[in-house]
Design a protein around this motif. Structure first.
Motif, mmCIF file in Angstrom:
data_model
loop_
_atom_site.group_PDB
_atom_site.id
_atom_site.type_symbol
_atom_site.label_atom_id
_atom_site.label_comp_id
_atom_site.label_asym_id
_atom_site.label_seq_id
_atom_site.Cartn_x
_atom_site.Cartn_y
_atom_site.Cartn_z
ATOM 1 N N GLU A 65 0.610 -0.951 0.163
ATOM 2 C CA GLU A 65 0.375 -0.103 -0.231
ATOM 3 C C GLU A 65 1.037 1.115 -0.313
ATOM 4 O O GLU A 65 0.060 2.222 -0.328
ATOM 5 C CB GLU A 65 -1.151 0.270 1.393
ATOM 6 N N ASP A 66 1.998 1.057 0.204
ATOM 7 C CA ASP A 66 2.722 2.577 0.739
ATOM 8 C C ASP A 66 3.489 2.699 -1.113
ATOM 9 O O ASP A 66 4.303 3.750 -0.762
ATOM 10 C CB ASP A 66 3.784 1.873 0.939
ATOM 11 N N GLN A 67 3.552 1.646 -2.172
ATOM 12 C CA GLN A 67 3.213 2.893 -3.110
ATOM 13 C C GLN A 67 2.483 3.801 -3.193
ATOM 14 O O GLN A 67 2.747 4.357 -4.498
ATOM 15 C CB GLN A 67 3.282 1.420 -4.031
ATOM 16 N N TYR A 68 1.490 3.942 -2.530
ATOM 17 C CA TYR A 68 0.325 4.936 -3.221
ATOM 18 C C TYR A 68 0.764 6.014 -1.669
ATOM 19 O O TYR A 68 0.150 7.143 -1.799
ATOM 20 C CB TYR A 68 -1.059 4.448 -2.487
ATOM 21 N N LYS A 69 1.387 6.135 -1.266
ATOM 22 C CA LYS A 69 1.949 7.122 -0.599
ATOM 23 C C LYS A 69 3.036 7.872 -0.410
ATOM 24 O O LYS A 69 3.414 8.465 0.027
ATOM 25 C CB LYS A 69 1.833 6.814 1.260
ATOM 26 N N THR A 70 4.171 7.789 -1.650
ATOM 27 C CA THR A 70 5.117 8.144 -1.409
ATOM 28 C C THR A 70 5.072 9.671 -2.493
ATOM 29 O O THR A 70 4.253 9.483 -3.587
ATOM 30 C CB THR A 70 5.954 7.064 -2.037
ATOM 31 N N SER A 71 6.574 9.864 -2.025
ATOM 32 C CA SER A 71 6.188 11.595 -3.949
ATOM 33 C C SER A 71 7.465 10.859 -3.767
ATOM 34 O O SER A 71 8.767 11.344 -3.623
ATOM 35 C CB SER A 71 6.249 11.972 -3.261
ATOM 36 N N MET A 72 8.201 11.388 -5.402
ATOM 37 C CA MET A 72 9.267 11.481 -6.014
ATOM 38 C C MET A 72 9.883 12.905 -6.169
ATOM 39 O O MET A 72 11.051 12.720 -5.818
ATOM 40 C CB MET A 72 9.202 10.472 -7.326
ATOM 41 N N LEU A 73 8.947 13.536 -6.597
ATOM 42 C CA LEU A 73 9.130 15.148 -6.771
ATOM 43 C C LEU A 73 8.961 16.152 -5.910
ATOM 44 O O LEU A 73 9.821 17.041 -5.742
ATOM 45 C CB LEU A 73 8.702 15.389 -7.765
ATOM 46 N N GLY A 74 8.724 16.190 -4.590
ATOM 47 C CA GLY A 74 7.832 16.750 -3.682
ATOM 48 C C GLY A 74 7.398 17.880 -4.602
ATOM 49 O O GLY A 74 6.430 18.010 -5.151
ATOM 50 N N GLU A 75 6.796 18.307 -3.184
ATOM 51 C CA GLU A 75 4.901 19.443 -3.349
ATOM 52 C C GLU A 75 6.359 20.159 -4.377
ATOM 53 O O GLU A 75 4.752 20.856 -5.841
ATOM 54 C CB GLU A 75 4.607 19.653 -2.596
ATOM 55 N N ASN A 76 6.917 21.167 -4.103
ATOM 56 C CA ASN A 76 8.221 21.904 -4.882
ATOM 57 C C ASN A 76 7.990 21.669 -5.978
ATOM 58 O O ASN A 76 7.540 22.383 -7.296
ATOM 59 C CB ASN A 76 8.402 22.904 -4.182
ATOM 60 N N GLN A 77 8.568 20.971 -6.705
ATOM 61 C CA GLN A 77 9.347 20.912 -7.378
ATOM 62 C C GLN A 77 8.183 19.819 -8.916
ATOM 63 O O GLN A 77 8.372 20.537 -9.602
ATOM 64 C CB GLN A 77 10.281 19.794 -7.899
ATOM 65 N N LYS A 78 7.041 19.830 -8.034
ATOM 66 C CA LYS A 78 5.721 18.826 -8.638
ATOM 67 C C LYS A 78 5.552 20.391 -9.583
ATOM 68 O O LYS A 78 4.699 20.472 -10.087
ATOM 69 C CB LYS A 78 5.036 18.077 -7.773
ATOM 70 N N ASP A 112 8.102 2.912 -10.265
ATOM 71 C CA ASP A 112 7.147 1.995 -9.486
ATOM 72 C C ASP A 112 6.583 2.165 -8.271
ATOM 73 O O ASP A 112 6.129 1.064 -7.522
ATOM 74 C CB ASP A 112 7.458 0.395 -10.317
ATOM 75 N N GLY A 113 8.069 2.459 -7.224
ATOM 76 C CA GLY A 113 7.497 2.621 -5.961
ATOM 77 C C GLY A 113 7.232 3.742 -5.767
ATOM 78 O O GLY A 113 6.773 4.484 -4.525
ATOM 79 N N TYR A 114 6.877 4.577 -7.060
ATOM 80 C CA TYR A 114 5.824 5.742 -6.237
ATOM 81 C C TYR A 114 4.768 6.365 -7.137
ATOM 82 O O TYR A 114 4.741 6.703 -8.042
ATOM 83 C CB TYR A 114 6.816 7.297 -6.223
ATOM 84 N N ILE A 115 3.653 4.949 -7.203
ATOM 85 C CA ILE A 115 2.340 4.887 -7.935
ATOM 86 C C ILE A 115 2.146 5.769 -8.087
ATOM 87 O O ILE A 115 1.029 6.215 -9.439
ATOM 88 C CB ILE A 115 2.152 3.330 -8.461
ATOM 89 N N LYS A 116 1.281 6.429 -7.638
ATOM 90 C CA LYS A 116 -0.006 7.239 -7.213
ATOM 91 C C LYS A 116 0.848 8.353 -8.301
ATOM 92 O O LYS A 116 0.021 9.175 -8.509
ATOM 93 C CB LYS A 116 -0.100 7.551 -5.918
ATOM 94 N N GLU A 117 2.077 9.149 -7.782
ATOM 95 C CA GLU A 117 2.625 10.669 -8.253
ATOM 96 C C GLU A 117 2.658 10.089 -9.396
ATOM 97 O O GLU A 117 2.194 10.764 -10.277
ATOM 98 C CB GLU A 117 3.639 10.907 -7.025
ATOM 99 N N ARG A 118 3.363 8.988 -10.069
ATOM 100 C CA ARG A 118 3.102 8.794 -11.492
ATOM 101 C C ARG A 118 1.934 8.831 -12.275
ATOM 102 O O ARG A 118 1.283 9.232 -12.984
ATOM 103 C CB ARG A 118 3.755 7.654 -11.578
ATOM 104 N N GLN A 119 0.528 7.877 -11.602
ATOM 105 C CA GLN A 119 -0.941 7.994 -12.576
ATOM 106 C C GLN A 119 -0.661 9.415 -12.303
ATOM 107 O O GLN A 119 -2.344 9.889 -13.260
ATOM 108 C CB GLN A 119 -1.304 7.224 -11.449
ATOM 109 N N GLU A 120 -0.662 10.539 -11.545
ATOM 110 C CA GLU A 120 -1.056 12.009 -11.335
ATOM 111 C C GLU A 120 -0.335 12.901 -12.172
ATOM 112 O O GLU A 120 -1.607 13.341 -12.776
ATOM 113 C CB GLU A 120 -0.608 12.697 -9.480
#
Length: 525
Positions: free
Chosen positions: A331-344, A382-390
């Motif tokens: 489930e944690d794959q959907y709680k992670t961030s690769m970019l951080g809020e400011n960079q995203k 793949d470890g940052y699925i939610k952010e990728r889908q966003e």
């Protein structure tokens, strides 16, 4: 340096003159003074960064001024001259000099040369970025160059390519010594005596050693570079612990020591800054470590394309689940961030600008890579699925399909479509991913990374990944070298160029060529 007949004939007279001249310089006295060569970086429509270093042993004795000439002629006729006083070449920057040159003309080719104690360097060449209506553009991109794992022969061939710039996707150095060198003459030994970089002197040793490679020097002279970084410029698989306020360094000697982790971070940033010319912003006096350096930045290639460079290491939360490789996920794959809020937020704002090609400097694999129910790497997207889908939904919602992710890190060649959903019968594509193989770093074909997936070798692994991930059209673990991206108003074409890292005189071969047309998808060329 050897050129075959076809390469020789294809070279322009100016390129041939420059290569011949620079090879003579590399064999002469200038190497002793300009021991790490010369470089240009971060071209814009009207500017460039120019760089060199004076051998510390020589400057400490002579303390001469440094002369820079800039011309639009390879013979350096009608040059503009800039003098850098000798007292500006200082030990605190390891005797490196970087100059920001402005007021240049868009889309023009310039030549430059440094001189010290009446000894000239190689002649460097760069092109400013074009403005306005641009029909087509060509760039090279590279990644992952462990000095001990092989020769940098790929750079000798890349020096001959007709490209506007070379995008370096990171792992320019490796902070750890992974045993004995795989080719003669490439053994490493840190000043600290350890097998991993533990201070500024260790990082400086790595950069000066890597930059001593003549093929790398030649490529840096012949083309401007745009650099981002990956993890090995600091520490393998690092991430940021937002609760504790410092970086997490897995299996590192400093892992749980906040002060040592942050001091090491400053050392890594300083060393990268000394030897890597760029427009990245430094603020090492900031209280927040996340503000010490800003790598992410962007470049406009006329109205044709927008290069958006990301930093997918500095702001990411830790990799999720039980392990990095061969994980069934959690489930944690959907709680992670690769970019951080400011960079995203910054990334989305850049994506919305205009309707040009969006070329994204993307460090780690973007598309899903899963075989036999196991993810290939949760260090990748793949470890940052939610952010990728966003990101995918953002592209889809804003009707952006001229999206190209240029990727490194994996030490493999990969070409894939980016679907709106990672399912077998996907219907819509928002872009494409072109992954370049490593310049020299060890691949799955040389290691045993594939064993945990129940396959017999790296080739079977690649076949299964293509079969079980239908968006992936090409994957090879047996290729090293570089890649070329050609874009025009209707298509983006990637050519993966294979160069044998075990031979200093190896030829180049075309490993794969694919073309992406928005609305139609990928096709092998």
């Amino acid at each position: 340096m050897l050129l075959n007949r076809r390469e020789f004939i294809s070279l322009s007279l100016s390129t041939l003159y420059l290569l011949t001249h620079n090879l003579e310089v590399l064999a002469g006295d200038a190497v002793e003074i300009f021991d790490l060569g010369i470089a240009s970086a971060d071209p814009t429509q009207d500017g460039i960064i120019l760089w060199t270093r004076i051998n510390p042993n020589i400057h400490s004795k002579l303390n001469k001024d440094l002369i820079l000439e800039i011309s639009q002629s390879p013979e350096m006729k009608e040059s503009s001259v800039i003098k850098i006083p000798g007292d500006k070449i200082i030990k605190e920057r390891d005797y490196t000099i970087r100059l920001t040159i402005d007021n240049l003309k868009p889309g023009n080719t310039y030549y430059y040369r440094f001189s010290y104690a009446d000894v000239p360097s190689m002649i460097g060449r760069f092109k400013t970025l074009p403005a306005g209506n641009v029909e087509n553009y060509r760039m090279g991109f590279v990644t992952c160059q462990n000095y001990a794992d092989g020769y940098f022969t790929a750079y000798r061939h890349l020096a001959n390519e007709d490209v506007g710039f070379i995008l370096h996707l990171g792992d320019q150095i490796y902070e750890r010594i992974y045993g004995k060198a795989r080719v003669p003459g490439r053994d490493l030994a840190f000043p600290s005596g350890h097998s991993i970089a533990l201070d500024l002197e260790d990082y400086k040793y790595l950069y000066t050693t890597y930059l001593s490679d003549k093929d790398y020097q030649l490529a840096r002279a012949m083309h401007p570079f745009i650099y981002i970084w990956d993890d090995h410029e600091y520490a393998n698989d690092y991430s940021f612990d937002y609760e504790k306020g410092f970086y997490k360094l897995p299996k590192h000697p400093f892992e749980n020591d906040r002060e040592k982790v942050l001091n090491l971070r400053k050392a890594a940033i300083l060393a990268w800054h000394f030897y890597t010319p760029s427009r990245a912003k430094l603020n090492l006096n900031a209280q927040n470590p996340l503000e010490w350096i800003t790598i992410y930045r962007d470049f406009k290639i006329g109205e044709l394309a927008h290069l958006i460079c990301l930093d997918e290491r500095s702001y990411r939360t830790p990799q999720p689940c039980d392990k990095r490789y061969a994980s069934s996920g959690c489930e944690d794959q959907y709680k992670t961030s690769m970019l951080g809020e400011n960079q995203k937020f910054w990334f989305y704002e850049k994506l919305k600008q205009g309707n040009s090609w969006k070329i994204v400097a993307n460090e780690v694999q973007f598309v899903q890579g899963k075989i036999n129910g196991l993810y290939g790497s949760l260090d990748a997207w793949d470890g940052y699925i939610k952010e990728r889908q966003e990101i995918i939904e953002f592209l889809n919602k804003n009707n952006i399909n001229k999206f190209v992710a240029l990727t490194g890190d994996r030490h493999a060649g990969l070409i894939a479509e980016i679907p709106t959903e990672f399912k077998e019968n996907y219907e819509k594509i928002v872009g494409v991913e072109f992954m370049t193989p490593a310049v020299s770093s060890i691949s799955a074909a040389e290691a045993n990374w594939w064993k945990d997936y129940g396959v017999k070798d790296a080739d079977e692994y690649a076949q299964l990944e293509i079969k079980q991930n239908p968006w992936t059209k090409y994957l090879s673990h047996r290729v090293w070298g570089y890649s070329i991206l050609d874009i025009d108003k209707s298509s983006a074409k990637c050519q993966i160029v294979s160069v044998n890292k075990y031979k200093k005189d190896s030829d180049k071969e075309i490993a794969a060529t694919y073309q992406y047309i928005p609305g139609k998808g990928l096709a092998k060329v």
